[in-house]
Design a protein around this motif. Structure first.
Motif, PDB file in Angstrom:
ATOM      1  N   PHE A   1       0.816  -1.214   0.000  1.00  0.00           N
ATOM      2  CA  PHE A   1       0.000   0.000   0.000  1.00  0.00           C
ATOM      3  C   PHE A   1       0.855   1.271   0.000  1.00  0.00           C
ATOM      4  O   PHE A   1       0.332   2.371   0.059  1.00  0.00           O
ATOM      5  CB  PHE A   1      -0.925   0.009   1.222  1.00  0.00           C
ATOM      6  CG  PHE A   1      -1.816  -1.201   1.296  1.00  0.00           C
ATOM      7  CD1 PHE A   1      -2.934  -1.310   0.481  1.00  0.00           C
ATOM      8  CD2 PHE A   1      -1.532  -2.239   2.162  1.00  0.00           C
ATOM      9  CE1 PHE A   1      -3.757  -2.422   0.533  1.00  0.00           C
ATOM     10  CE2 PHE A   1      -2.342  -3.366   2.231  1.00  0.00           C
ATOM     11  CZ  PHE A   1      -3.459  -3.457   1.416  1.00  0.00           C
ATOM     12  N   GLY A   2       2.167   1.086  -0.058  1.00  0.00           N
ATOM     13  CA  GLY A   2       3.063   2.232  -0.012  1.00  0.00           C
ATOM     14  C   GLY A   2       3.403   2.599   1.419  1.00  0.00           C
ATOM     15  O   GLY A   2       2.561   2.518   2.313  1.00  0.00           O
ATOM     16  N   SER A   3       4.656   2.986   1.637  1.00  0.00           N
ATOM     17  CA  SER A   3       5.117   3.377   2.956  1.00  0.00           C
ATOM     18  C   SER A   3       5.750   4.755   2.870  1.00  0.00           C
ATOM     19  O   SER A   3       5.801   5.367   1.790  1.00  0.00           O
ATOM     20  CB  SER A   3       6.128   2.346   3.489  1.00  0.00           C
ATOM     21  OG  SER A   3       6.482   2.624   4.823  1.00  0.00           O
ATOM     22  N   CYS A   4       6.244   5.266   3.982  1.00  0.00           N
ATOM     23  CA  CYS A   4       6.857   6.594   3.969  1.00  0.00           C
ATOM     24  C   CYS A   4       7.750   6.774   5.188  1.00  0.00           C
ATOM     25  O   CYS A   4       7.660   6.025   6.161  1.00  0.00           O
ATOM     26  CB  CYS A   4       5.795   7.692   3.956  1.00  0.00           C
ATOM     27  SG  CYS A   4       4.912   7.876   5.535  1.00  0.00           S
ATOM     28  N   ARG A   5       8.602   7.769   5.092  1.00  0.00           N
ATOM     29  CA  ARG A   5       9.335   8.249   6.269  1.00  0.00           C
ATOM     30  C   ARG A   5       8.919   9.705   6.449  1.00  0.00           C
ATOM     31  O   ARG A   5       9.352  10.577   5.693  1.00  0.00           O
ATOM     32  CB  ARG A   5      10.841   8.145   6.059  1.00  0.00           C
ATOM     33  CG  ARG A   5      11.358   6.720   5.930  1.00  0.00           C
ATOM     34  CD  ARG A   5      12.878   6.669   6.018  1.00  0.00           C
ATOM     35  NE  ARG A   5      13.410   5.366   5.701  1.00  0.00           N
ATOM     36  CZ  ARG A   5      13.455   4.326   6.539  1.00  0.00           C
ATOM     37  NH1 ARG A   5      12.979   4.474   7.772  1.00  0.00           N
ATOM     38  NH2 ARG A   5      13.954   3.174   6.170  1.00  0.00           N
ATOM     39  N   HIS A   6       8.062   9.942   7.399  1.00  0.00           N
ATOM     40  CA  HIS A   6       7.571  11.301   7.609  1.00  0.00           C
ATOM     41  C   HIS A   6       7.304  11.514   9.092  1.00  0.00           C
ATOM     42  O   HIS A   6       6.536  10.772   9.703  1.00  0.00           O
ATOM     43  CB  HIS A   6       6.285  11.551   6.820  1.00  0.00           C
ATOM     44  CG  HIS A   6       5.756  12.946   6.975  1.00  0.00           C
ATOM     45  ND1 HIS A   6       6.283  14.024   6.294  1.00  0.00           N
ATOM     46  CD2 HIS A   6       4.756  13.440   7.760  1.00  0.00           C
ATOM     47  CE1 HIS A   6       5.633  15.124   6.639  1.00  0.00           C
ATOM     48  NE2 HIS A   6       4.698  14.793   7.522  1.00  0.00           N
ATOM     49  N   LYS A   7       7.953  12.488   9.662  1.00  0.00           N
ATOM     50  CA  LYS A   7       7.768  12.810  11.069  1.00  0.00           C
ATOM     51  C   LYS A   7       6.749  13.937  11.205  1.00  0.00           C
ATOM     52  O   LYS A   7       6.888  14.997  10.586  1.00  0.00           O
ATOM     53  CB  LYS A   7       9.094  13.242  11.693  1.00  0.00           C
ATOM     54  CG  LYS A   7       9.064  13.368  13.218  1.00  0.00           C
ATOM     55  CD  LYS A   7      10.434  13.694  13.750  1.00  0.00           C
ATOM     56  CE  LYS A   7      10.454  13.735  15.283  1.00  0.00           C
ATOM     57  NZ  LYS A   7      10.230  12.416  15.887  1.00  0.00           N
ATOM     58  N   ILE A   8       5.733  13.693  12.003  1.00  0.00           N
ATOM     59  CA  ILE A   8       4.717  14.721  12.264  1.00  0.00           C
ATOM     60  C   ILE A   8       5.356  15.813  13.118  1.00  0.00           C
ATOM     61  O   ILE A   8       5.811  15.560  14.236  1.00  0.00           O
ATOM     62  CB  ILE A   8       3.503  14.119  12.987  1.00  0.00           C
ATOM     63  CG1 ILE A   8       2.866  13.015  12.123  1.00  0.00           C
ATOM     64  CG2 ILE A   8       2.489  15.201  13.300  1.00  0.00           C
ATOM     65  CD1 ILE A   8       2.344  13.497  10.803  1.00  0.00           C
ATOM     66  N   LYS A   9       5.395  17.025  12.576  1.00  0.00           N
ATOM     67  CA  LYS A   9       6.109  18.105  13.255  1.00  0.00           C
ATOM     68  C   LYS A   9       5.240  19.306  13.609  1.00  0.00           C
ATOM     69  O   LYS A   9       5.613  20.100  14.472  1.00  0.00           O
ATOM     70  CB  LYS A   9       7.275  18.585  12.382  1.00  0.00           C
ATOM     71  CG  LYS A   9       8.332  17.530  12.110  1.00  0.00           C
ATOM     72  CD  LYS A   9       9.422  18.083  11.209  1.00  0.00           C
ATOM     73  CE  LYS A   9      10.475  17.032  10.926  1.00  0.00           C
ATOM     74  NZ  LYS A   9      11.539  17.545  10.021  1.00  0.00           N
ATOM     75  N   THR A  10       4.110  19.486  12.935  1.00  0.00           N
ATOM     76  CA  THR A  10       3.346  20.715  13.113  1.00  0.00           C
ATOM     77  C   THR A  10       1.938  20.460  13.645  1.00  0.00           C
ATOM     78  O   THR A  10       1.367  19.377  13.467  1.00  0.00           O
ATOM     79  CB  THR A  10       3.230  21.477  11.781  1.00  0.00           C
ATOM     80  OG1 THR A  10       2.391  20.723  10.879  1.00  0.00           O
ATOM     81  CG2 THR A  10       4.604  21.677  11.139  1.00  0.00           C
TER      82      THR A  10
END
Length: 414
Positions: free
Chosen positions: A75-84
């Motif tokens: 399903f697709g992955s990501c590297r994303h940190k929630i910052k805001t």
């Protein structure tokens, strides 16, 4: 009316992460009185932010079986940190728009942090959400769990590759390559590199030297060990974790730059070591980087790993149905011989952004190998074969083209 569920994959994928997805989806279908539709966010938490959701009701039982046999992130992955705060507000808005009451986030330590933030956000807003972290990481560094789904299969692949490559190098060492270096993943912990030690069944078999992030590398001592190994056995096979540091605490493979989570980018350890050994010892060296091959090698998946990957997905749904949010599913080792295990759970707060190092009792006294205790720990995790179906001599992996549901909200502009 039952609320809907949302599943998403995060971080580096594994040979069996899709098996956890199948476990979540199949288990959710068993509880129609608690869980309505099951959606998946395309590309992890990014799919939530961009409201790119997939309705899994289109998946048949055949599709779910194929998911279990397919590596990568279907399903697709990501590297994303929630910052805001804007991102957090958007996540909650999407959950409200789609009546999401259950959030299953499949990932490692950073993903546990995201799952915790979402859980705390919903609680503060008075929104009824149960967030469950479904563990996976090939690095095996999640705390409070015996192991992490994905690791066992990678350990099996690396140990297999070392045994096979070792036979190759040994056969040619008299007139050609005398030193082979395999670089494996492991930024701060050496679980994968250490597991390669299973390849050696007796004295003198590779890997002869294992370099771990937990043990600082003194280059003079390393070079002496390589020379001694070649003198004794005629060749030397080294397995090195990418996060190996020198005695000053500097990554030997630091390449410059940082990823989305602020981690230093690593790369080039194997060629660096090969150059060092060739320059100082004069041996012909060959090197290889397992890289994505190790985490995509579904054809050598461990049967234990596959079973546990499915089980943590199913257990996440059980926790949710029981009203236990803010938790991570864990694997508990009950016995060594025979290896027995069960499923447990711990609060996300004790997992998020935490790492589990390789225990000192798993590292040999000279720092270049593993102990009997390590072998007892690793051995059952790589046990059993779970090959995918084959067609025309190649694995018959699934490929899917997903239909994204029409959005309910305006386009997100961070």
């Amino acid at each position: 009316m039952p609320m809907n569920a949302l599943y998403a994959q995060s971080g580096g994928v594994t040979p069996v992460i899709n098996a956890s997805a199948a476990g979540v989806i199949a288990a959710a279908r068993m509880h129609p009185n608690h869980i309505g539709r099951v959606y998946v966010a395309k590309n992890g938490i990014l799919g939530v932010l961009h409201e790119e959701l997939i309705d899994t009701s289109v998946l048949t039982n055949t599709d779910l079986a194929q998911l279990k046999a397919t590596p990568g992130g279907a399903f697709g992955s990501c590297r994303h940190k929630i910052k805001t705060e804007a991102e957090l507000a958007r996540i909650l808005a999407v959950f409200k728009a789609w009546d999401i009451g259950y959030f299953f986030y499949n990932g490692g330590g950073d993903s546990a942090d995201t799952c915790l933030k979402v859980s705390e956000l919903a609680e503060a807003a008075g929104y009824p959400l149960l967030a469950i972290h479904v563990p996976k990481t090939i690095d095996n560094d999640l705390p409070h769990t015996d192991n992490s789904p994905g690791f066992g299969s990678v350990a099996k692949y690396v140990a297999t590759s070392v045994r096979e490559a070792g036979l190759d190098v040994r056969s040619m060492a008299a007139s050609s390559t005398k030193v082979f270096i395999l670089e494996v993943m492991g930024r701060h912990t050496g679980w994968i590199a250490a597991a390669s030690g299973l390849a050696a069944r007796s004295e003198g078999e590779p890997p002869h030297l294992i370099l771990l992030p937990e043990v600082a590398v003194d280059e003079g001592r390393l070079l002496a060990a390589v020379e001694n190994t070649v003198m004794r056995y005629g060749y030397c096979v080294i397995v090195a974790a990418e996060g190996v540091k020198d005695t000053h605490g500097t990554f030997l493979s630091e390449a410059g730059g940082k990823d989305a989570f602020g981690h230093v980018q690593l790369g080039g350890l194997a060629p660096y070591l090969a150059g060092l050994i060739k320059t100082h010892c004069g041996f012909k060296c060959h090197w290889s980087v397992a890289d994505y091959l190790q985490r995509a090698a579904r054809h050598t998946a461990s049967a234990t790993d596959l079973a546990q990957a499915i089980a943590v997905g199913e257990a996440a749904v059980k926790l949710a149905v029981a009203g236990q949010g803010g938790m991570m599913v864990t694997i508990e080792r009950l016995g060594e011989v025979p290896y027995t295990w069960d499923i447990g759970a711990v609060p996300l707060g004790v997992v998020a952004n935490c790492e589990k190092p390789l225990p000192a009792e798993f590292i040999a006294a000279d720092g270049f190998g593993i102990t009997a205790a390590a072998r007892r720990y690793f051995a059952p995790l790589i046990a059993g074969e779970a090959p995918p179906p084959y067609i025309d001599g190649l694995p018959d992996y699934g490929t899917w083209v997903w239909s994204i549901e029409a959005p309910c909200l305006p386009i997100f502009k961070p």
